[in-house]
Design an enzyme around this catalytic site. Structure first.
Site, PDB file in Angstrom:
ATOM      1  N   CYS A   2       0.686  -1.397  -0.343  1.00 51.11           N
ATOM      2  CA  CYS A   2       0.157   0.282  -0.244  1.00 51.11           C
ATOM      3  C   CYS A   2       0.991   1.551   0.061  1.00 51.11           C
ATOM      4  O   CYS A   2       2.150   0.969   0.543  1.00 51.11           O
ATOM      5  CB  CYS A   2      -1.150   0.051   1.830  1.00 51.11           C
ATOM      6  SG  CYS A   2      -1.740  -1.531   1.428  1.00 51.11           S
ATOM      7  N   ARG A  27       3.284   0.509  -4.955  1.00 52.97           N
ATOM      8  CA  ARG A  27       3.394  -0.050  -4.132  1.00 52.97           C
ATOM      9  C   ARG A  27       1.989  -1.222  -3.868  1.00 52.97           C
ATOM     10  O   ARG A  27       1.777  -1.784  -3.269  1.00 52.97           O
ATOM     11  CB  ARG A  27       3.255   0.691  -2.804  1.00 52.97           C
ATOM     12  CG  ARG A  27       4.543   1.658  -2.932  1.00 52.97           C
ATOM     13  CD  ARG A  27       4.447   2.656  -1.718  1.00 52.97           C
ATOM     14  NE  ARG A  27       4.290   2.237  -0.481  1.00 52.97           N
ATOM     15  CZ  ARG A  27       5.376   1.980   0.327  1.00 52.97           C
ATOM     16  NH1 ARG A  27       6.690   1.951  -0.567  1.00 52.97           N
ATOM     17  NH2 ARG A  27       5.803   1.032   1.098  1.00 52.97           N
ATOM     18  N   TRP A  75      -2.997  -2.605  -1.834  1.00 52.85           N
ATOM     19  CA  TRP A  75      -2.674  -4.009  -1.477  1.00 52.85           C
ATOM     20  C   TRP A  75      -2.912  -4.956  -1.162  1.00 52.85           C
ATOM     21  O   TRP A  75      -2.366  -4.586   0.564  1.00 52.85           O
ATOM     22  CB  TRP A  75      -0.899  -3.752  -1.873  1.00 52.85           C
ATOM     23  CG  TRP A  75      -0.828  -5.268  -2.489  1.00 52.85           C
ATOM     24  CD1 TRP A  75      -0.538  -5.876  -4.019  1.00 52.85           C
ATOM     25  CD2 TRP A  75      -0.082  -6.430  -1.873  1.00 52.85           C
ATOM     26  NE1 TRP A  75      -0.037  -7.275  -4.042  1.00 52.85           N
ATOM     27  CE2 TRP A  75       0.311  -7.228  -2.752  1.00 52.85           C
ATOM     28  CE3 TRP A  75      -0.309  -6.884  -0.485  1.00 52.85           C
ATOM     29  CZ2 TRP A  75       0.894  -8.701  -2.385  1.00 52.85           C
ATOM     30  CZ3 TRP A  75       0.279  -7.952  -0.219  1.00 52.85           C
ATOM     31  CH2 TRP A  75       0.823  -8.827  -1.089  1.00 52.85           C
ATOM     32  N   ASN A 100      -0.239   1.741   5.910  1.00 51.42           N
ATOM     33  CA  ASN A 100       0.279   0.176   5.252  1.00 51.42           C
ATOM     34  C   ASN A 100       0.896  -0.490   6.269  1.00 51.42           C
ATOM     35  O   ASN A 100       1.425  -0.040   7.607  1.00 51.42           O
ATOM     36  CB  ASN A 100       1.242   1.598   4.765  1.00 51.42           C
ATOM     37  CG  ASN A 100       2.299   0.572   3.931  1.00 51.42           C
ATOM     38  OD1 ASN A 100       1.672  -0.552   3.996  1.00 51.42           O
ATOM     39  ND2 ASN A 100       3.967   0.576   3.970  1.00 51.42           N
ATOM     40  N   GLY A 101       0.577  -1.890   6.291  1.00 48.59           N
ATOM     41  CA  GLY A 101       1.574  -2.402   7.381  1.00 48.59           C
ATOM     42  C   GLY A 101       0.263  -3.729   7.487  1.00 48.59           C
ATOM     43  O   GLY A 101      -0.754  -3.974   6.790  1.00 48.59           O
ATOM     44  N   GLU A 483      15.995 -16.252 -12.858  1.00 50.72           N
ATOM     45  CA  GLU A 483      15.766 -14.535 -12.975  1.00 50.72           C
ATOM     46  C   GLU A 483      14.755 -15.004 -14.341  1.00 50.72           C
ATOM     47  O   GLU A 483      13.483 -14.428 -14.907  1.00 50.72           O
ATOM     48  CB  GLU A 483      16.635 -14.101 -12.910  1.00 50.72           C
ATOM     49  CG  GLU A 483      16.164 -12.663 -13.712  1.00 50.72           C
ATOM     50  CD  GLU A 483      15.260 -12.193 -11.848  1.00 50.72           C
ATOM     51  OE1 GLU A 483      15.103 -12.955 -10.931  1.00 50.72           O
ATOM     52  OE2 GLU A 483      14.433 -11.284 -12.529  1.00 50.72           O
ATOM     53  N   LYS A 487      10.304 -13.460 -14.472  1.00 51.26           N
ATOM     54  CA  LYS A 487       9.904 -12.823 -14.987  1.00 51.26           C
ATOM     55  C   LYS A 487       9.464 -13.176 -15.820  1.00 51.26           C
ATOM     56  O   LYS A 487       7.856 -12.351 -15.796  1.00 51.26           O
ATOM     57  CB  LYS A 487      10.675 -11.998 -16.143  1.00 51.26           C
ATOM     58  CG  LYS A 487      11.999 -11.538 -15.466  1.00 51.26           C
ATOM     59  CD  LYS A 487      11.668  -9.900 -15.004  1.00 51.26           C
ATOM     60  CE  LYS A 487      11.177 -10.457 -14.099  1.00 51.26           C
ATOM     61  NZ  LYS A 487      12.004 -10.115 -13.042  1.00 51.26           N
ATOM     62  N   GLU A 490       6.031 -13.452 -13.761  1.00 47.80           N
ATOM     63  CA  GLU A 490       5.503 -12.669 -12.855  1.00 47.80           C
ATOM     64  C   GLU A 490       4.343 -11.714 -14.056  1.00 47.80           C
ATOM     65  O   GLU A 490       3.628 -11.407 -13.923  1.00 47.80           O
ATOM     66  CB  GLU A 490       6.529 -11.686 -12.218  1.00 47.80           C
ATOM     67  CG  GLU A 490       7.354 -11.765 -11.579  1.00 47.80           C
ATOM     68  CD  GLU A 490       8.041 -10.804 -11.221  1.00 47.80           C
ATOM     69  OE1 GLU A 490       8.280 -10.633 -10.280  1.00 47.80           O
ATOM     70  OE2 GLU A 490       9.150 -11.038 -11.784  1.00 47.80           O
ATOM     71  N   HIS A 506      16.159 -35.761 -13.585  1.00 45.88           N
ATOM     72  CA  HIS A 506      16.090 -36.551 -12.441  1.00 45.88           C
ATOM     73  C   HIS A 506      14.347 -35.396 -12.260  1.00 45.88           C
ATOM     74  O   HIS A 506      14.177 -35.676 -10.425  1.00 45.88           O
ATOM     75  CB  HIS A 506      16.728 -36.048 -10.960  1.00 45.88           C
ATOM     76  CG  HIS A 506      18.392 -36.172 -10.985  1.00 45.88           C
ATOM     77  ND1 HIS A 506      18.835 -37.819 -10.833  1.00 45.88           N
ATOM     78  CD2 HIS A 506      19.465 -35.683 -11.534  1.00 45.88           C
ATOM     79  CE1 HIS A 506      19.994 -37.571 -10.577  1.00 45.88           C
ATOM     80  NE2 HIS A 506      20.444 -36.787 -11.044  1.00 45.88           N
ATOM     81  N   LYS A 605       5.084  -3.341  -6.400  1.00 46.91           N
ATOM     82  CA  LYS A 605       6.493  -3.082  -6.526  1.00 46.91           C
ATOM     83  C   LYS A 605       7.489  -4.107  -4.882  1.00 46.91           C
ATOM     84  O   LYS A 605       8.911  -4.122  -4.785  1.00 46.91           O
ATOM     85  CB  LYS A 605       7.071  -1.860  -6.767  1.00 46.91           C
ATOM     86  CG  LYS A 605       8.238  -1.512  -7.167  1.00 46.91           C
ATOM     87  CD  LYS A 605       8.794  -2.618  -8.536  1.00 46.91           C
ATOM     88  CE  LYS A 605      10.248  -2.360  -8.318  1.00 46.91           C
ATOM     89  NZ  LYS A 605      10.814  -3.263  -9.634  1.00 46.91           N
TER      90      LYS A 605
HETATM   91  C1  G6P Z   1       8.723  -7.622  -5.259  1.00 49.45           C
HETATM   92  C2  G6P Z   1       8.947  -7.225  -6.010  1.00 49.45           C
HETATM   93  C3  G6P Z   1       9.606  -8.191  -7.097  1.00 49.45           C
HETATM   94  C4  G6P Z   1      11.374  -7.717  -5.612  1.00 49.45           C
HETATM   95  C5  G6P Z   1      10.974  -8.324  -4.788  1.00 49.45           C
HETATM   96  C6  G6P Z   1      12.234  -8.173  -3.819  1.00 49.45           C
HETATM   97  O1  G6P Z   1       8.348  -9.107  -4.821  1.00 49.45           O
HETATM   98  O2  G6P Z   1       7.892  -7.304  -7.157  1.00 49.45           O
HETATM   99  O3  G6P Z   1      10.669  -7.118  -8.247  1.00 49.45           O
HETATM  100  O4  G6P Z   1      12.895  -8.533  -6.642  1.00 49.45           O
HETATM  101  O5  G6P Z   1       9.614  -7.386  -4.274  1.00 49.45           O
HETATM  102  O6  G6P Z   1      12.623  -6.512  -3.656  1.00 49.45           O
HETATM  103  P1  G6P Z   1      13.027  -5.401  -2.693  1.00 49.45           P
HETATM  104  O7  G6P Z   1      13.160  -4.384  -3.320  1.00 49.45           O
HETATM  105  O8  G6P Z   1      13.881  -5.875  -1.490  1.00 49.45           O
HETATM  106  O9  G6P Z   1      14.440  -5.709  -3.953  1.00 49.45           O
END
Ligand code: G6P
Length: 610
Positions: A2, A27, A75, A100-101, A483, A487, A490, A506, A605
Site C-alpha cells: 500500500c 506499491r 494492495w 500501510n502494514g 530469474e 520474469k 510475473e 531427475h 513493487k
Molecule cells: C517484490 C517485487 C520484486 C522484488 C521483490 C524484492 O516481490 O515485485 O520485483 O524482487 O519484491 O524487493 P526488493 O525491493 O527487496 O528488491
C-alpha cells in the site's frame, strides 16, 4: 504494501494527493481512496475499486475541495479488493486513517471494540485502528495523545496518517516497520510512503525512524520518538527529479528500464574504479577495516534480489574464495541459523523496504553477525539507514513491478564486493584488473545484446499460447535461468520453472514435449559441453529448445532448436549479459498476451508486509 500520501496546505490538496497516489501505485493498485476535511470541517471521501486512474475519473467529475487530506492506494492483505475495504477508514465521522502494514492483533481488538459498541463496515485490519483511535480520542479529545495511546495497543507493522475533522489543520503520523517520510513545503507540509510521491511538490524530506510519531501542521512539524520524547530528525535533500519517473517514448516502464541498463551499469561503476582498481571506499569509510575481518558472507534477499544473491554466491566462492551462503529473507528470519565467526550479513534489495529483508537484518544483528552491508537502490531507505556499510546500485527509479535494471546493477555491485573480499584472499591483481576491464566494457556489451530485441519479439510469438516453460542454466547461469522464469511468470502468467540443467534427468525431463518450450542460456565456459549434453536430452524427447548461446559456443541450430547468438563474453560478466535476452523475452510474451506489463495482477513493487 500500500501507498499513503497526505497534505496540509493553504490550497486544495486533492490534486497533490492524486499525483502522489499515481507515483505510489507501484506499491499496490487494487483500489484507491482519498479523504479531505472540507472548509465546513466535514469529511469528504471518495474511494474506488481498481487503479488510481479510476479514482482520478471520479474526482474529475466530483472534486473534493479542502486544505487537509489523506489518500491511499491499496494492495489487499485483509479483505478482498473492494470499495468498502479501500482506505481511508473512518470512525463515527470524527477520525479517519490511512494505513500501510499489517495489524496482527486485529481479531482481539475487533472483539473488544464490538463489546464497546463499534460497528464494522469493512473486512480490513485497518478499521480496528480507526476505532481504537476514536476510543482514545473520545477520552482525551487530543489527536496526538489518541495516536500515542492507540499505537500502544497495536501489534504488527504500520505507517499511519490520521486526521480529525474537529482539528482540521493537522495530520498525525506514526510508523513502525513500514516506511514514512515527511515532505517539507513552504507554508505546507506533506507525508508519503516514499519520496517519489512528493517530488513534484518538494525536494526536502525528513525520514521518520521506527517508533516515531509526528504532528504535521502547515507551518510546523513536531516529532516524538517511541518513548514520547520530542526529537529532531535531519532534513535531507532528495536528488530524485519529477521526470526521473516518466515513461518517455517507451510503451511500458519495463521496456524503458530494460533499455536503461547500459546507463544504469555505467552509473553504478562511476567513481568506484580508478585505473584497473576498485576503490573500496565506495562501500563506506569503514569498509577496508570491516572487510579485513570478514571470513564468510551470508546473503539474504527476496524475489529478484535473491536471484542476484545466488549469482553472488557462485562468484564469491569461485573468484574470492570466501564461503558464502544465500537465503530468502523470509526463511532466514525464522530459521535460527548458526552464525560463523566474522560473517558479514549482506542484504540485497531494490527498495530497501522489503519487510522480510529488513526483519532478516535485524535478526542477523541479534544473532551476532559481525557487520552488515546493504546493496540497495534507494539511498533514503530503511535498509540503508540500518546497515554498517552500503553500496548504492544507482539504477535510478525502477517503476515496473518486474525488476530488471535493479537486478543487473545488483550483480555489478556484487562483483565489486567479490573484488574487495577477494583481495584479502589472494585474488591476483591481474585478475582484478581483468575483471575491472570487463566491467568497464559492460555497458557497451549490454547495448549490443539489446539489439536482439527484434529477433526475440519474433520468437515470443511461439509462446503466447503455451502454458508451461522450463528454463535451464548451469553454474552461475542457473540463477539467471531462475530469474528468467520469474520474469515470465510475473508478467505473462505462464507457468515457468528453472532447473540447473544437470538436474533435468531427475524429474523435469518427464514434462518435456512439443508443448513446453525449454529455454537455455549457454555461455562459452567450462560447463558448456555438459550443458550441450543436457540440451540433447531435451531434443531427443521432442522438446522445443530456444538457446541463447555465446557465438563461439558452437551450439548449432537444428529442427527443434532455435539458437540466438550472443557476442562472446568473459565468464565473470556472462550472468549479467545473459539476463538481458530473458528480460526481453518475458516482456514481449507479456505484450503479446495483453497483460498489464508494469502492474501485473496480484503483485506489487515494494513488499512492506511480511
Ligand atoms: C517484490 C517485487 C520484486 C522484488 C521483490 C524484492 O516481490 O515485485 O520485483 O524482487 O519484491 O524487493 P526488493 O525491493 O527487496 O528488491
Amino acid at each position: 504494501m500500500c501507498g499513503i500520501v497526505g497534505a496540509v496546505a493553504q490550497r486544495d490538496v486533492a490534486p497533490i494527493l492524486l499525483e502522489g497516489l499515481k507515483r505510489l501505485e507501484y506499491r499496490g493498485y487494487d483500489s484507491a481512496g482519498m479523504l479531505v476535511v472540507t472548509p465546513e470541517h466535514k469529511f469528504s471521501r471518495k474511494r474506488a475499486m481498481g487503479k488510481v486512474a479510476v479514482l482520478g475519473d471520479a474526482l474529475s467529475s466530483d472534486p473534493l475541495p479542502g486544505h487537509t487530506g489523506i489518500a491511499h492506494t491499496r494492495w489487499a492483505t485483509h479483505g478482498r479488493p473492494s470499495e468498502g475495504n479501500a482506505h481511508p477508514h473512518v470512525c463515527n465521522e470524527t477520525i479517519a486513517v490511512v494505513h500501510n502494514g499489517i495489524i496482527e492483533n486485529h481479531d482481539a481488538l475487533r472483539a473488544q471494540q464490538k463489546e464497546l459498541g463499534y460497528r464494522f463496515t469493512s473486512e480490513t485490519d485497518t478499521e480496528v485502528i480507526a476505532h481504537q483511535l476514536h476510543h482514545h480520542y473520545s477520552q482525551s479529545h487530543d489527536l496526538l495523545a489518541a495516536v500515542q495511546a492507540a499505537v500502544g495497543d497495536l501489534d504488527g507493522a504500520y505507517a499511519l496518517g490520521v486526521v480529525t475533522n474537529s482539528d482540521p489543520e493537522r495530520i498525525i503520523v506514526a510508523r513502525r516497520g513500514s516506511p514514512l517520510v515527511i515532505g517539507l513545503g513552504v507554508g505546507e507540509n506533506f507525508i508519503a510512503s516514499d519520496v517519489a510521491a512528493l517530488v513534484p511538490v518538494t525536494q526536502q524530506f525528513i525520514f521518520l525512524e521506527d517508533g516515531d510519531i509526528a504532528e504535521i501542521k502547515r507551518d510546523a512539524i513536531t516529532i516524538y520518538d517511541h518513548e514520547g520524547h520530542e526529537v529532531t530528525r535531519p532534513v535531507r535533500q532528495s536528488e530524485l527529479t519529477a521526470d526521473a519517473v516518466e515513461r518517455g517514448q517507451y510503451r511500458h516502464y519495463m521496456l524503458k528500464e530494460i533499455f536503461e541498463q547500459p546507463r544504469a551499469v555505467a552509473d553504478c561503476l562511476e567513481g568506484r574504479i580508478s585505473g584497473d582498481k576498485l576503490l573500496e571506499a565506495a562501500f563506506g569509510h569503514e569498509a577496508s577495516e570491516i572487510f579485513d575481518q570478514v571470513q564468510g558472507v551470508h546473503i539474504i534477499a527476496c524475489g529478484t534480489s535473491y536471484h542476484a544473491g545466488m549469482v553472488g554466491r557462485y562468484w564469491l566462492e569461485s573468484i574470492a574464495g570466501i564461503p558464502c551462503s544465500v537465503e530468502v529473507a523470509s526463511e532466514f528470519r525464522y530459521r535460527k541459523p548458526v552464525v560463523r565467526n566474522n560473517s558479514l550479513i549482506v542484504t540485497l534489495s531494490q527498495s530497501g523496504e522489503t519487510a522480510d529483508t529488513l526483519a532478516g537484518l535485524q535478526e542477523a544483528k541479534r544473532l551476532g553477525f559481525g557487520h552488515s552491508l546493504a546493496i540497495c537502490n534507494v539511498p533514503e531507505s530503511s535498509l540503508v539507514r540500518e546497515s554498517d556499510l552500503t553500496l548504492m546500485t544507482r539504477a535510478g527509479p525502477e517503476i515496473g513491478v518486474a525488476s530488471t535494471k535493479a537486478f543487473t546493477t545488483q550483480l555489478v555491485s556484487l562483483l565489486m564486493l567479490v573484488i574487495a573480499l577477494g583481495r584479502r584472499n589472494g585474488l591476483d591483481p591481474f585478475v582484478e584488473a581483468k575483471m575491472i576491464q570487463q566491467l568497464e566494457h559492460l555497458p557497451g556489451k549490454i547495448d549490443h545484446v539489446l539489439q536482439l530485441d527484434d529477433r526475440i519479439r519474433e520468437i515470443a510469438e511461439g509462446f503466447a499460447d503455451k502454458h508451461h516453460t522450463l528454463f535451464l542454466g548451469r553454474g552461475a547461469q542457473y540463477p539467471v535461468a531462475m530469474e528468467g522464469a520469474l520474469k515470465l511468470k510475473e508478467i505473462s502468467y505462464i507457468h515457468a520453472e528453472a532447473y540447473p540443467a544437470g538436474e533435468l534427468k531427475h524429474g523435469p525431463l518427464a514434462l518435456v514435449d512439443a508443448e513446453m518450450p525449454v529455454i537455455a542460456v549457454a555461455p562459452n565456459n567450462e560447463l558448456l559441453e555438459k550443458l550441450k549434453s543436457n540440451l540433447q536430452e531435451v531434443s531427443a524427447r521432442g522438446g522445443e529448445l530456444i538457446v541463447f548461446a555465446d557465438e563461439h559456443a558452437g551450439v548449432v541450430e537444428s529442427e527443434n532448436m532455435t539458437v540466438l547468438p550472443v557476442a562472446p563474453t568473459d565468464d565473470c560478466i556472462a550472468p549479467i549479459i545473459f539476463t538481458i535476452p530473458l528480460q526481453l523475452l518475458s516482456y514481449h510474451v507479456a505484450v503479446l498476451k495483453g497483460t498489464d506489463v508494469d502492474q501485473p495482477r496480484n503483485l506489487a513493487k515494494s513488499v512492506t508486509v511480511e
